[in-house]
Design an enzyme around this catalytic site. Structure first.
Site, PDB file in Angstrom:
ATOM      1  N   SER A   1       0.865  -1.148  -0.010  1.00  0.00           N
ATOM      2  CA  SER A   1       0.043  -0.002   0.063  1.00  0.00           C
ATOM      3  C   SER A   1       0.736   1.311   0.074  1.00  0.00           C
ATOM      4  O   SER A   1       0.728   2.086  -0.556  1.00  0.00           O
ATOM      5  CB  SER A   1      -0.789   0.058   1.253  1.00  0.00           C
ATOM      6  OG  SER A   1      -1.766  -1.144   1.270  1.00  0.00           O
TER       7      SER A   1
ATOM      8  N   ARG B   1       1.018   8.020   5.806  1.00  0.00           N
ATOM      9  CA  ARG B   1       0.245   7.224   6.817  1.00  0.00           C
ATOM     10  C   ARG B   1      -1.028   7.571   6.663  1.00  0.00           C
ATOM     11  O   ARG B   1      -2.174   6.768   6.897  1.00  0.00           O
ATOM     12  CB  ARG B   1       0.573   6.908   8.187  1.00  0.00           C
ATOM     13  CG  ARG B   1      -0.064   6.100   9.018  1.00  0.00           C
ATOM     14  CD  ARG B   1       0.857   5.179  10.256  1.00  0.00           C
ATOM     15  NE  ARG B   1       1.762   4.515   9.621  1.00  0.00           N
ATOM     16  CZ  ARG B   1       1.667   3.113   9.532  1.00  0.00           C
ATOM     17  NH1 ARG B   1       0.602   2.567   9.241  1.00  0.00           N
ATOM     18  NH2 ARG B   1       2.527   2.608   8.957  1.00  0.00           N
TER      19      ARG B   1
ATOM     20  N   HIS C   1      -2.839   6.589   3.818  1.00  0.00           N
ATOM     21  CA  HIS C   1      -2.836   5.084   3.802  1.00  0.00           C
ATOM     22  C   HIS C   1      -4.572   4.794   4.537  1.00  0.00           C
ATOM     23  O   HIS C   1      -5.227   3.955   4.362  1.00  0.00           O
ATOM     24  CB  HIS C   1      -1.876   4.548   4.730  1.00  0.00           C
ATOM     25  CG  HIS C   1      -1.869   2.945   4.826  1.00  0.00           C
ATOM     26  ND1 HIS C   1      -2.121   2.644   6.043  1.00  0.00           N
ATOM     27  CD2 HIS C   1      -1.990   1.932   4.126  1.00  0.00           C
ATOM     28  CE1 HIS C   1      -2.418   1.259   6.204  1.00  0.00           C
ATOM     29  NE2 HIS C   1      -2.110   0.726   4.865  1.00  0.00           N
TER      30      HIS C   1
END
Lengths: 217, 217
Positions: free
Chosen positions: A17, A40, A43
């Site tokens: 990812s 992040r 994500h």
């Protein structure tokens, strides 16, 4: 239509990812230092807007990491943010996640003062001994109260993660934090959330936790 | 720059937020039946894309509400989604939120079978007696496993809320659910999250809970 699944081992999903995110961010001028945090958050949300809206105060990263290293606790304004933070890694540095939203004294104070429980939680946090990081993903009223407590010199947070989401005073409350004089990571605009607050906390924790370092590319 | 806060009482913030969302959605052809769900997801994310990406199976609303009324439990794939669901209202109908992610038998099975814990949780849920709603906001592997269990006739969910977020098999796993033959609410594309899963559960619960009806406009 035939639906074809990509063959990725469970342990490799997160790394894959991050590869995709990195690839799709190409051409975007991210400050390298903040890239693990920005990635992040993307994500967690699949929302690349955060590459443009996340704002960082000067030298916030060394300050935030130093706070965690010295055992700072993280105060959240929702149980969801608390649930999302990696408490095991935080505990390794001596910190814990504090959430006062369901405390009876907080409910009482909020009612008496005509404020929100989230704002009353900030008053309760101001009485806490020891370094504090605030991770606010829901309530702009919490950010406004933090701003007031800072200006009244009743509170000096190590870091404010200011990422409430919504439509009433959300944009303004974040702008207040940009002027608060304390270290901040803020998602400007309406977007944010408890998941974003937790993701930023985890990005910081994983920068310090070498066992997770592989996921930070 | 002067930052001006809008003067809204704590108890009115949510209603005011829904007013703003409704205003900004003008011109958009929402199916009236699904508007409370779509608006609550936008309320949770400040992301109007969901007005286009949320997909509803035929007659999903009466089916979902009937499941809640008969005491269905909600299975989540994260503690965050569990934290975000209004468990008080759910308990009023006899249901509870089940999350097996930290169960030892789940960790063991995932390791043995080379799958994710989220997928192993679905196997555990399939053994549960009584009606189940699945609220999947994180793991596409959970949706894929649900699809397999449905096709193998080992599980017949009352409803799948399929809103994982991310980059690896997320889009595909949601498309599988659209073909699963069970009632669904799915956020097509990459976006979603535990917060979105919880928001959809709460939107359904508040449709049944008259004390919250005022917030559904």
């Amino acid at each position: 239509m035939k639906i074809e699944l990509e063959n990725v081992l469970p342990m490799d999903i997160e790394a894959r990812s991050f590869e995709i995110i990195t690839e799709e961010l190409k051409g975007k001028a991210l400050e390298a230092e903040y890239a693990p945090i920005i990635k992040r958050v993307i994500h967690t949300t699949a929302d690349f807007e955060y590459a443009d809206t996340l704002a960082f105060s000067p030298e916030v990263l060394p300050k935030a990491l130093s706070a965690i290293r010295k055992g700072a606790c993280i105060v959240t304004d929702t149980q969801m943010a608390k649930a999302g933070i990696n408490k095991r890694v935080l505990a390794g540095f001596g910190g814990e996640v504090l959430n006062f939203m369901t405390d009876e004294d907080v409910a009482k104070q909020a009612k008496e003062q005509g404020t929100t429980r989230a704002a009353a939680c900030m008053d309760k946090a101001a009485k806490h001994k020891g370094p504090l990081i605030f991770a606010i993903g829901n309530a702009p009223t919490a950010l406004v109260r933090l701003y007031e407590l800072i200006k009244e010199e009743k509170l000096k947070p190590e870091l404010i993660i200011g990422v409430p989401v919504g439509f009433v005073n959300v944009v303004q409350s974040k702008e207040l934090i940009l002027e608060s004089g304390v270290p901040y990571i803020v998602a400007r605009g309406r977007k944010g959330g408890s998941n974003v607050a937790a993701a930023i906390c985890n990005a910081l924790l994983y920068l310090l936790d070498e066992t997770r370092a592989g996921n930070q590319t």
